[in-house]
Scaffold this motif. Structure first.
Motif, PDB file in Angstrom:
ATOM      1  N   VAL A 201      37.512  44.628  38.930  1.00 14.58           N
ATOM      2  CA  VAL A 201      37.141  45.639  37.819  1.00 14.58           C
ATOM      3  C   VAL A 201      36.249  46.870  38.276  1.00 14.58           C
ATOM      4  CG1 VAL A 201      36.788  43.294  36.277  1.00 14.58           C
ATOM      5  CG2 VAL A 201      34.865  44.172  37.762  1.00 14.58           C
ATOM      6  N   GLU A 202      36.264  47.883  37.552  1.00 11.79           N
ATOM      7  CA  GLU A 202      35.899  49.006  37.843  1.00 11.79           C
ATOM      8  C   GLU A 202      34.422  49.280  37.252  1.00 11.79           C
ATOM      9  OE1 GLU A 202      38.670  51.817  36.615  1.00 11.79           O
ATOM     10  OE2 GLU A 202      39.899  51.544  38.313  1.00 11.79           O
ATOM     11  N   HIS A 203      34.099  48.340  36.317  1.00 11.79           N
ATOM     12  CA  HIS A 203      32.822  48.589  35.546  1.00 11.79           C
ATOM     13  C   HIS A 203      32.484  46.976  35.813  1.00 11.79           C
ATOM     14  CE1 HIS A 203      35.115  51.804  34.142  1.00 11.79           C
ATOM     15  NE2 HIS A 203      33.981  52.704  34.288  1.00 11.79           N
ATOM     16  N   PRO A 204      31.646  46.261  36.672  1.00 12.93           N
ATOM     17  CA  PRO A 204      31.280  44.968  36.761  1.00 12.93           C
ATOM     18  C   PRO A 204      30.259  44.448  35.626  1.00 12.93           C
ATOM     19  CG  PRO A 204      31.344  45.884  38.757  1.00 12.93           C
ATOM     20  CD  PRO A 204      31.394  47.186  37.924  1.00 12.93           C
ATOM     21  N   ALA A 205      30.265  43.375  35.139  1.00 14.82           N
ATOM     22  CA  ALA A 205      29.282  42.903  34.148  1.00 14.82           C
ATOM     23  C   ALA A 205      27.779  43.001  34.964  1.00 14.82           C
ATOM     24  CB  ALA A 205      29.397  41.492  33.849  1.00 14.82           C
ATOM     25  N   PRO A 206      26.881  43.356  34.397  1.00 14.61           N
ATOM     26  CA  PRO A 206      25.498  43.424  35.265  1.00 14.61           C
ATOM     27  C   PRO A 206      25.026  42.086  35.428  1.00 14.61           C
ATOM     28  CG  PRO A 206      25.334  43.946  32.878  1.00 14.61           C
ATOM     29  CD  PRO A 206      26.642  44.018  33.126  1.00 14.61           C
ATOM     30  N   GLY A 207      24.582  41.831  36.774  1.00 14.76           N
ATOM     31  CA  GLY A 207      23.857  40.408  36.920  1.00 14.76           C
ATOM     32  C   GLY A 207      24.972  39.595  37.339  1.00 14.76           C
ATOM     33  N   ARG A 208      26.309  39.614  37.359  1.00 16.60           N
ATOM     34  CA  ARG A 208      27.110  38.517  37.497  1.00 16.60           C
ATOM     35  C   ARG A 208      27.006  38.257  39.278  1.00 16.60           C
ATOM     36  NH1 ARG A 208      32.105  38.341  33.406  1.00 16.60           N
ATOM     37  NH2 ARG A 208      30.755  36.981  31.992  1.00 16.60           N
ATOM     38  N   GLN A 209      27.215  36.923  39.739  1.00 16.88           N
ATOM     39  CA  GLN A 209      26.983  36.811  41.055  1.00 16.88           C
ATOM     40  C   GLN A 209      28.266  36.807  41.920  1.00 16.88           C
ATOM     41  OE1 GLN A 209      25.109  32.764  41.744  1.00 16.88           O
ATOM     42  NE2 GLN A 209      25.290  33.042  43.889  1.00 16.88           N
ATOM     43  N   TRP A 210      29.330  36.610  41.077  1.00 15.55           N
ATOM     44  CA  TRP A 210      30.702  36.271  41.673  1.00 15.55           C
ATOM     45  C   TRP A 210      31.732  37.611  41.262  1.00 15.55           C
ATOM     46  CZ3 TRP A 210      28.565  31.939  39.377  1.00 15.55           C
ATOM     47  CH2 TRP A 210      27.902  30.816  40.328  1.00 15.55           C
ATOM     48  N   GLY A 211      32.579  37.574  41.925  1.00 16.11           N
ATOM     49  CA  GLY A 211      33.624  38.639  41.759  1.00 16.11           C
ATOM     50  C   GLY A 211      34.572  38.557  40.341  1.00 16.11           C
ATOM     51  N   GLU A 212      34.875  39.656  39.816  1.00 15.20           N
ATOM     52  CA  GLU A 212      35.892  39.873  38.836  1.00 15.20           C
ATOM     53  C   GLU A 212      36.824  40.669  38.998  1.00 15.20           C
ATOM     54  OE1 GLU A 212      32.492  40.146  35.072  1.00 15.20           O
ATOM     55  OE2 GLU A 212      32.350  41.624  36.630  1.00 15.20           O
ATOM     56  N   ARG A 213      38.044  40.405  38.327  1.00 19.15           N
ATOM     57  CA  ARG A 213      39.195  41.062  38.317  1.00 19.15           C
ATOM     58  C   ARG A 213      39.936  41.338  36.895  1.00 19.15           C
ATOM     59  NH1 ARG A 213      41.158  41.611  43.382  1.00 19.15           N
ATOM     60  NH2 ARG A 213      43.382  42.388  42.627  1.00 19.15           N
ATOM     61  N   LEU A 214      40.714  42.305  36.989  1.00 16.37           N
ATOM     62  CA  LEU A 214      41.352  42.688  35.426  1.00 16.37           C
ATOM     63  C   LEU A 214      42.712  42.286  35.705  1.00 16.37           C
ATOM     64  CD1 LEU A 214      41.123  43.756  32.620  1.00 16.37           C
ATOM     65  CD2 LEU A 214      41.381  46.074  33.886  1.00 16.37           C
ATOM     66  N   ALA A 215      43.319  41.424  35.047  1.00 15.43           N
ATOM     67  CA  ALA A 215      44.574  41.142  34.877  1.00 15.43           C
ATOM     68  C   ALA A 215      45.497  41.128  33.791  1.00 15.43           C
ATOM     69  CB  ALA A 215      44.872  39.573  35.391  1.00 15.43           C
ATOM     70  N   LEU A 216      46.562  41.755  33.484  1.00 14.12           N
ATOM     71  CA  LEU A 216      47.249  41.929  32.605  1.00 14.12           C
ATOM     72  C   LEU A 216      48.628  41.368  32.549  1.00 14.12           C
ATOM     73  CD1 LEU A 216      47.371  43.416  29.531  1.00 14.12           C
ATOM     74  CD2 LEU A 216      48.348  45.206  30.719  1.00 14.12           C
TER      75      LEU A 216
END
Length: 222
Positions: A201-216
């Protein structure tokens, strides 16, 4: 039929989600739509609604993502187990042309309930599905049921967008949220679903401890 009734609990439910909301113990709630979704809706044609179809948001919670999609032109069906959410989300989503249903989306009676309503996705299909913290909240043993629902509702040519989280949570920490990776979604959905995009993700959720990805994913014709 009362689609806001409280259904019998499904076998995947490991937590009293309603009690968590009543206690304001909802660390997954960002207080607004995910920043990545907001940015993506403003710039990505791939997130446009498919005309004449519904957009499904499962495990919708307070509906921040569902409302963002509805206000961007999607005809949204938001689903959550917690009856107390209906009082605020139901009217707000209705004003934007959508629906909120209190239901166990993985329960045996969910599709049967929809099939009795002429407005429901089963009468026109889902052209878009948005996944964010629904799948990772499930016991991993129930992921097959989630995949069956996705395959049942998403039309050929439709897309499933997922904010994949938590991608790097140590497995020994369990969940929810349970570790989730794009490869898990690809394996669950099967060969009919073509992965069009997978990136951090290019705009992470504030305060999240672990990684995020965007998939389509795009569902190909059968």
């Amino acid at each position: 039929m009362d689609l806001h009734r409280n259904p019998d609990p499904g076998p995947h439910q490991a937590l009293d989600w309603a009690a968590r909301y009543r206690a304001a113990d909802t660390p997954w709630d960002l207080g607004g739509p995910h920043p990545e979704l907001t940015a993506w809706l403003a710039s990505a044609p791939a997130l446009a609604a498919m005309p004449g179809t519904w957009t499904l948001v499962g495990g919708a919670g307070r509906g921040h993502d569902a409302l963002a999609l509805a206000r961007a032109g999607h005809r949204v069906l938001a689903v959550d187990l917690v009856p107390d959410l209906a009082a605020s989300l139901g009217p707000a989503l209705a004003l934007a042309g959508g629906r909120f249903v209190v239901a166990d989306a993985l329960g045996d009676d969910f599709l049967g309930r929809l099939e009795q309503e002429d407005w429901a996705p089963t009468s026109g299909g889902c052209g878009f599905i948005f996944e964010h913290t629904f799948l990772c909240a499930l016991d991993p043993r129930q992921r097959g049921a989630w995949a069956r629902l996705m395959r049942r509702l998403l039309l050929p040519g439709g897309r499933l967008a997922a904010l994949v989280f938590p991608t790097d949570k140590p497995l020994d920490q369990g969940g929810p949220p349970h570790r989730l990776e794009t490869a898990h979604l690809a394996a669950l959905l099967g060969a009919e679903f073509h992965l069009e995009l997978d990136r951090p993700v290019e705009h992470p959720a504030p305060g999240r401890q672990w990684g995020e990805r965007l998939a389509l994913f795009r569902r190909e014709s059968a």
